[in-house]
Scaffold this motif. Structure first.
Motif, PDB file in Angstrom:
ATOM      1  N   THR A 201      10.795  25.185  -8.505  1.00 36.92           N
ATOM      2  CA  THR A 201      10.824  23.718  -8.446  1.00 36.92           C
ATOM      3  C   THR A 201       9.690  23.233  -7.558  1.00 36.92           C
ATOM      4  O   THR A 201       9.486  23.754  -6.457  1.00 36.92           O
ATOM      5  CB  THR A 201      12.170  23.228  -7.893  1.00 36.92           C
ATOM      6  N   VAL A 202       8.951  22.239  -8.044  1.00 39.73           N
ATOM      7  CA  VAL A 202       7.840  21.668  -7.285  1.00 39.73           C
ATOM      8  C   VAL A 202       8.108  20.180  -7.072  1.00 39.73           C
ATOM      9  O   VAL A 202       8.401  19.447  -8.032  1.00 39.73           O
ATOM     10  CB  VAL A 202       6.495  21.865  -8.013  1.00 39.73           C
ATOM     11  N   ILE A 203       8.024  19.739  -5.821  1.00 40.92           N
ATOM     12  CA  ILE A 203       8.193  18.328  -5.475  1.00 40.92           C
ATOM     13  C   ILE A 203       6.875  17.828  -4.898  1.00 40.92           C
ATOM     14  O   ILE A 203       6.359  18.399  -3.936  1.00 40.92           O
ATOM     15  CB  ILE A 203       9.329  18.135  -4.456  1.00 40.92           C
ATOM     16  N   ARG A 204       6.333  16.766  -5.508  1.00 39.34           N
ATOM     17  CA  ARG A 204       5.053  16.188  -5.070  1.00 39.34           C
ATOM     18  C   ARG A 204       5.205  14.691  -4.816  1.00 39.34           C
ATOM     19  O   ARG A 204       6.206  14.081  -5.191  1.00 39.34           O
ATOM     20  CB  ARG A 204       3.968  16.392  -6.139  1.00 39.34           C
ATOM     21  N   ASP A 205       4.185  14.096  -4.210  1.00 45.64           N
ATOM     22  CA  ASP A 205       4.093  12.643  -4.005  1.00 45.64           C
ATOM     23  C   ASP A 205       5.195  12.100  -3.095  1.00 45.64           C
ATOM     24  O   ASP A 205       5.514  10.913  -3.143  1.00 45.64           O
ATOM     25  CB  ASP A 205       4.141  11.893  -5.351  1.00 45.64           C
ATOM     26  N   ALA A 206       5.752  12.969  -2.247  1.00 46.72           N
ATOM     27  CA  ALA A 206       6.855  12.555  -1.382  1.00 46.72           C
ATOM     28  C   ALA A 206       6.437  12.521   0.088  1.00 46.72           C
ATOM     29  O   ALA A 206       7.240  12.787   0.977  1.00 46.72           O
ATOM     30  CB  ALA A 206       8.037  13.499  -1.572  1.00 46.72           C
TER      31      ALA A 206
ATOM     32  N   PRO B 247       0.811  -1.215   0.000  1.00 44.31           N
ATOM     33  CA  PRO B 247       0.000   0.000   0.000  1.00 44.31           C
ATOM     34  C   PRO B 247       0.844   1.264   0.000  1.00 44.31           C
ATOM     35  O   PRO B 247       0.327   2.364  -0.222  1.00 44.31           O
ATOM     36  CB  PRO B 247      -0.789  -0.120   1.313  1.00 44.31           C
ATOM     37  N   VAL B 248       2.160   1.135   0.294  1.00 45.15           N
ATOM     38  CA  VAL B 248       3.077   2.276   0.294  1.00 45.15           C
ATOM     39  C   VAL B 248       4.274   1.935  -0.582  1.00 45.15           C
ATOM     40  O   VAL B 248       4.602   0.768  -0.798  1.00 45.15           O
ATOM     41  CB  VAL B 248       3.564   2.609   1.723  1.00 45.15           C
ATOM     42  N   LYS B 249       4.932   2.968  -1.089  1.00 46.38           N
ATOM     43  CA  LYS B 249       6.123   2.773  -1.920  1.00 46.38           C
ATOM     44  C   LYS B 249       7.324   2.643  -0.995  1.00 46.38           C
ATOM     45  O   LYS B 249       8.013   3.614  -0.718  1.00 46.38           O
ATOM     46  CB  LYS B 249       6.288   3.950  -2.881  1.00 46.38           C
ATOM     47  N   SER B 250       7.575   1.444  -0.511  1.00 49.76           N
ATOM     48  CA  SER B 250       8.616   1.237   0.490  1.00 49.76           C
ATOM     49  C   SER B 250       9.369  -0.061   0.245  1.00 49.76           C
ATOM     50  O   SER B 250       8.798  -1.142   0.361  1.00 49.76           O
ATOM     51  CB  SER B 250       8.007   1.223   1.898  1.00 49.76           C
ATOM     52  N   ALA B 251      10.668   0.060  -0.060  1.00 50.05           N
ATOM     53  CA  ALA B 251      11.496  -1.128  -0.226  1.00 50.05           C
ATOM     54  C   ALA B 251      11.673  -1.857   1.103  1.00 50.05           C
ATOM     55  O   ALA B 251      11.874  -3.076   1.133  1.00 50.05           O
ATOM     56  CB  ALA B 251      12.858  -0.743  -0.795  1.00 50.05           C
ATOM     57  N   GLN B 252      11.609  -1.126   2.209  1.00 46.44           N
ATOM     58  CA  GLN B 252      11.752  -1.772   3.513  1.00 46.44           C
ATOM     59  C   GLN B 252      10.577  -2.696   3.797  1.00 46.44           C
ATOM     60  O   GLN B 252      10.763  -3.801   4.306  1.00 46.44           O
ATOM     61  CB  GLN B 252      11.880  -0.714   4.605  1.00 46.44           C
ATOM     62  N   VAL B 253       9.374  -2.251   3.477  1.00 49.83           N
ATOM     63  CA  VAL B 253       8.203  -3.107   3.687  1.00 49.83           C
ATOM     64  C   VAL B 253       8.263  -4.322   2.773  1.00 49.83           C
ATOM     65  O   VAL B 253       8.030  -5.461   3.200  1.00 49.83           O
ATOM     66  CB  VAL B 253       6.908  -2.318   3.471  1.00 49.83           C
TER      67      VAL B 253
ATOM     68  N   ASP C 248       6.375   8.345 -10.316  1.00 50.19           N
ATOM     69  CA  ASP C 248       7.162   7.126 -10.170  1.00 50.19           C
ATOM     70  C   ASP C 248       8.631   7.365  -9.866  1.00 50.19           C
ATOM     71  O   ASP C 248       9.323   6.445  -9.407  1.00 50.19           O
ATOM     72  CB  ASP C 248       7.047   6.277 -11.441  1.00 50.19           C
ATOM     73  N   ILE C 249       9.143   8.569 -10.125  1.00 53.83           N
ATOM     74  CA  ILE C 249      10.552   8.815  -9.843  1.00 53.83           C
ATOM     75  C   ILE C 249      10.822   8.968  -8.349  1.00 53.83           C
ATOM     76  O   ILE C 249      11.951   8.785  -7.892  1.00 53.83           O
ATOM     77  CB  ILE C 249      11.061  10.075 -10.604  1.00 53.83           C
ATOM     78  N   ILE C 250       9.799   9.272  -7.564  1.00 56.27           N
ATOM     79  CA  ILE C 250       9.995   9.578  -6.146  1.00 56.27           C
ATOM     80  C   ILE C 250      10.681   8.434  -5.383  1.00 56.27           C
ATOM     81  O   ILE C 250      11.644   8.675  -4.637  1.00 56.27           O
ATOM     82  CB  ILE C 250       8.664   9.976  -5.474  1.00 56.27           C
TER      83      ILE C 250
ATOM     84  N   THR D 176      18.724   5.776  -9.222  1.00 62.40           N
ATOM     85  CA  THR D 176      19.416   6.852  -9.941  1.00 62.40           C
ATOM     86  C   THR D 176      18.513   8.028 -10.296  1.00 62.40           C
ATOM     87  O   THR D 176      18.815   8.800 -11.198  1.00 62.40           O
ATOM     88  CB  THR D 176      20.072   6.302 -11.229  1.00 62.40           C
ATOM     89  N   GLY D 177      17.424   8.201  -9.573  1.00 58.43           N
ATOM     90  CA  GLY D 177      16.560   9.346  -9.828  1.00 58.43           C
ATOM     91  C   GLY D 177      17.273  10.671  -9.681  1.00 58.43           C
ATOM     92  O   GLY D 177      16.994  11.636 -10.409  1.00 58.43           O
ATOM     93  N   ILE D 178      18.258  10.756  -8.758  1.00 61.59           N
ATOM     94  CA  ILE D 178      19.018  11.990  -8.563  1.00 61.59           C
ATOM     95  C   ILE D 178      19.749  12.385  -9.846  1.00 61.59           C
ATOM     96  O   ILE D 178      19.846  13.571 -10.183  1.00 61.59           O
ATOM     97  CB  ILE D 178      20.017  11.840  -7.387  1.00 61.59           C
TER      98      ILE D 178
END
Length: 429
Positions: free
Chosen positions: A332-337, A165-171, A309-311, A265-267
């Motif tokens: 600069t706008v950052i969303r979905d984070a 349900p969350v974008k988490s590699a740890q989960v 998806d880049i987040i 490598t999103g950075i």
């Protein structure tokens, strides 16, 4: 606590450095080496505080782990050889250790208690505990298992089919670790792919694991077999020097042997969109992970929008990306984070507060931030929020501020980059 006073510089940054080993991969190398049959040697291991929490946890479960020259040696005797620890496992500030280890401990045939420092004790664990309970795990703690400390009564688990349900590699990793011990098949599905170091390393240790797009399936059929691991340089640590070279006039820095896993490598994609000069050379694959050298030179930057998806591919780099944005022309706008709200601190609020203290035009939003550039940064006294990435972001900001910068406490940097200031001095001389 260690207060730090930094002054701006009047010359370009130049040089070649090798950043420490990747934190995510170092954690996983220890875990799988401890579970495997045989001796695993881990080269370029990150011996920061977080990764050492994972080492000590397995030493407390009877696994011999020691230094031998430049390598960390893990003498694994298989999962069945792990022993019940005779004291609670302390995870310090390490969210990775806690979430990954909870997934493993849930399926081991003994009782453990896990606890952490005040910061970690306020980070949510229910995102891991809930799917584990679906597998039959017996876990209890504050907020019905939402927060450390937790008691874990290891038991036989059953495989599940689970959509994150969350974008988490740890989960994802916690469920896969549990699946490694569970009866039947465990399948984890992602809507957006997160970092895949767990999957890559499980394959290297010969687990019964398959991946198909954003779906990963694992069983307990195969015993893990020891293998030697080279840990690439951590791109999350490299990001601070990439940013420094991009914003200090006439600078040029080369970073050797940096991990270039496409899920991380999103950075680089953002820097390219901002107009930065980046050269990638000497690429090769080592142990299932792509590595290479990165050279970044100063150039004028432009604002970008970062969302979707880049987040997950740059979530840990957003603090230093926000700093880059203060030096870019435009908004600069950052969303979905929103995941930043549950890191070592609320990183959205912390980044906005710190960069505002420097004089940047930045507004925190519910799931990100809006940054208007280009801003002249001013010397200031700032809080690191006991967060290594906020502390290092502030140190990089000091390079271009027009006066002294005082950071209230830089000790958190040891979590991921113990030699950060040594490397910074190398490129300043």
């Amino acid at each position: 606590m260690s207060k730090l006073v930094l002054s701006p510089i009047s010359r370009p940054l130049e040089g070649i450095i090798e950043v420490p080993g990747d934190k995510s991969i170092s954690h996983r190398a220890v875990i799988f080496g401890a579970l495997a049959e045989g001796t695993t040697k881990v080269t370029h291991f990150l011996d920061g505080e977080d990764c050492m929490r994972t080492v000590r946890a397995f030493q407390n479960m009877g696994v011999p782990i020691f230094r031998e020259g430049d390598s960390l040696v893990i003498e694994g005797k298989g999962i069945s050889a792990l022993k019940e620890p005779n004291e609670p496992l302390y995870f310090g500030n390490s969210g990775t250790t806690s979430r990954l280890m909870i997934g493993l401990l849930a399926g081991l045939p003994f009782f453990t208690t896990a606890w952490g420092d005040p910061s970690l004790s306020n980070r949510p664990m229910d995102r891991v505990v809930l799917p584990l309970k679906e597998m039959g795990a017996v876990i209890d703690g504050r907020g019905q298992g939402s927060y450390l400390p937790l008691s874990i009564r290891g038991t036989k688990l059953q495989g599940i089919d689970y959509t994150l349900p969350v974008k988490s590699a740890q989960v994802k990793s916690a469920v896969l670790f549990a699946g490694l011990l569970a009866e039947g098949t465990t399948t984890v599905r992602e809507k957006t792919q997160t970092r895949n170091h767990t999957e890559n390393m499980l394959k290297a240790f010969r687990a019964d694991i398959t991946t198909d797009g954003n779906t990963t399936t694992i069983t307990n059929k195969n015993e893990l077999q020891a293998t030697d691991i080279y840990v690439p340089g951590d791109i999350s640590s490299a990001a601070f020097f990439l940013a420094a070279a991009a914003i200090v006039p006439d600078s040029r820095i080369t970073l050797k042997n940096v991990g270039l896993n496409p899920t991380r490598t999103g950075i680089l994609d953002v820097l390219n969109k901002m107009g930065a000069e980046i050269e990638i050379s000497n690429q090769e694959e080592v142990g299932g992970e792509l590595i290479g050298d990165l050279t970044v030179a100063y150039t004028a930057l432009r604002a970008v929008e970062i969302q979707g998806d880049i987040i997950p591919r740059l979530i840990d780099e957003i603090p230093v990306i926000a700093l880059l944005a203060t030096q870019a022309e435009g908004t600069t706008v950052i969303r979905d984070a929103e995941e930043l709200r549950v890191k070592e601190t609320d990183r959205i609020a912390a980044v906005a507060d710190v960069l505002s203290s420097f004089g940047a035009d930045i507004e925190a939003t519910e799931d990100g931030m809006i940054i208007k550039g280009k801003s002249q940064l001013s010397g200031s006294a700032v809080s690191a929020y006991n967060d290594h990435r906020i502390a290092m972001m502030s140190a990089v900001a000091s390079l271009i501020a027009d006066g002294e910068v005082t950071i209230d406490d830089d000790s958190s940097i040891a979590i991921s980059y113990p030699g950060f200031f040594d490397d910074l001095k190398k490129v300043m001389n």
